[in-house]
Enzyme design. Structure first.
Site, PDB file in Angstrom:
ATOM      1  N   CYS A   1      73.619  56.026  58.114  1.00 41.68           N
ATOM      2  CA  CYS A   1      73.356  56.356  56.702  1.00 41.68           C
ATOM      3  C   CYS A   1      73.571  57.837  56.417  1.00 41.68           C
ATOM      4  O   CYS A   1      72.866  58.441  55.597  1.00 41.68           O
ATOM      5  CB  CYS A   1      71.938  55.952  56.287  1.00 41.68           C
ATOM      6  N   ALA A   2      74.526  58.421  57.114  1.00 39.98           N
ATOM      7  CA  ALA A   2      74.894  59.818  56.831  1.00 39.98           C
ATOM      8  C   ALA A   2      76.416  59.869  56.914  1.00 39.98           C
ATOM      9  O   ALA A   2      76.994  60.619  57.715  1.00 39.98           O
ATOM     10  CB  ALA A   2      74.245  60.757  57.832  1.00 39.98           C
TER      11      ALA A   2
END
Ligand code: PLP
Length: 396
Positions: free
Chosen positions: A351-352
């Protein structure tokens, strides 16, 4: 190498397998489990009843808020609002910004701190602490009106610390506020709003050795008190009239905590905060740093494995390391570690996406869809856990 620090309240409960994915969700410690078990037979409604169970539950809930305020170094007048997790906490803050606020955010953030902001100015992920401070300063100098700079305390990809104190100073020099995403910092390093001179902090209980479902947003009350309630409903309303829209919203944390709150989540999170507050955190950190050095040294000897970094290999970090595997697919390797060795790590972009894309774009890493393999650890991790991982990686 010294062995694990033995502090019974902070012992991990449960055994079996080698959990090295603490950055996603950490195992639960005894203090949290004990707090849940103690309350299960006694609880009742919170802020909604006169019976003894209800009164006890209300007291426990508000006591949890006080404990967490202490743990986070809140100043007089700061609020602690219970949320579901860090994502929820940062979305709450995004909805509470005064109209016209510009949010300044670096590309190195987890999506939870990248996506909620309505009017965001995105800065490129910096190459050093000095670069972060200069880039922020340059951006803040140009902005007018309310401004919020929001930054992670420790990267969920590399574990590297960000210069929060320095960025807070820059933000305040330009009349801006600063929010700290402490999801990955708080489990490893004491976080104090007062010491950092930060305006807001957000964290998740499930990354801080408590069970799922509770998080916190803490910080300055004025924007929060002036904002529409995050969740409109019972608990958030002080008076509701007969006509649509005739509502007086509650003041204080209740304004944003509509609905029946997560009592067990709040109380178990507070129990961990209290146990960590009493522990020798410098010793815990020193132990973690020994494990980290052991891991990084071992990884250097595994052919084809390379650590990624935002600020350079010498930068300060918590127990998180992400790796490229010389073109091998991290999810295949993670699967083999789980099936063959009982070791839990994480593969992918965590999630980055913008940061992982940049860090994984090395010539030798073509063909693995820009993903990385992440190893993360904390309380309860032993040198033997690290050795098992190193041996398994070498054999793969
Ligand atoms: N911020 C960071 C730095 C994280 O690592 C994470 C989760 O991995 C989050 C925010 C979001 O946390 P949650 O999924 O608990 O909301």
């Amino acid at each position: 190498m010294s062995l694990a620090v033995h502090t019974s309240d902070l012992d991990i409960i449960g055994a079996g397998f080698v959990p090295l994915d603490y950055a996603a969700t950490a195992p639960c410690v005894r203090a949290a489990a004990d707090a849940v078990n103690a309350l299960l037979p006694r609880y009742g409604s919170v802020h909604r009843g006169t019976g003894p169970r209800s009164q006890t539950s209300t007291l426990e809930y508000e006591r949890a808020r006080d404990v967490i305020a202490d743990f986070l170094g809140c100043r007089p007048g700061d609020q602690v609002i219970f949320t579901r997790n860090t994502t929820d906490a940062l979305n709450l803050l995004a909805r509470a910004l005064p109209p016209g606020t510009t949010t300044v955010v670096f590309d190195g953030e987890h999506h939870a701190n990248l996506l909620p902001w309505p009017n965001a100015l995105r800065l490129p992920a910096p190459a050093s602490w000095a670069d972060a401070v200069t880039t922020a300063e340059r951006a803040l100098r140009e902005l007018r009106g309310p401004v919020l700079l929001t930054v992670t305390g420790a990267s969920n990809v590399t574990g590297e610390l960000w210069p929060v104190r320095e960025l807070a100073a820059v933000a305040h020099r330009h009349g801006a506020r600063i929010a700290v995403d402490a999801a990955q910092l708080a489990p490893h390093v004491p976080v104090s709003l007062a010491d950092l001179d930060a305006d807001y902090v957000a964290l998740s209980g499930h990354k801080l050795y408590a069970p799922f479902g509770a998080g916190v947003l803490a910080g300055r009350a004025d924007w929060l008190d002036a904002a529409p309630p995050y969740l409109a409903g019972g608990g958030a309303s002080a008076h509701v009239g007969d006509r649509a829209g005739d509502v007086r919203w509650a003041a204080g944390p209740a304004r944003h905590e509509g609905g029946t709150p997560n009592l067990l989540g709040a109380v178990s999170l507070a129990a961990v905060c209290s146990a960590l507050g009493e522990a020798d955190r410098a010793a815990l950190r020193a132990h973690e740093q020994e494990l980290l050095a052991h891991l990084r040294e071992g990884l250097r000897r595994v052919p084809g494995v390379a650590e990624v970094s935002i600020f350079g290999t010498g930068s300060e970090r918590v127990g998180i390391v992400s790796l490229t595997l010389n073109g091998r697919d991290p999810s295949v390797v993670a699967g083999r570690l789980a099936e063959g060795f009982g070791i839990g790590v994480r593969a992918g972009k965590f999630c980055a996406h913008p940061l992982v894309r940049r860090l994984s774009e090395t010539p030798g890493n073509a063909g693995c869809d820009g993903g990385l393999l992440r190893v993360s650890f904390g309380l309860g991790t032993t040198p033997e856990d690290i050795d098992s991982l190193l041996a398994a990686l070498a054999s793969l």
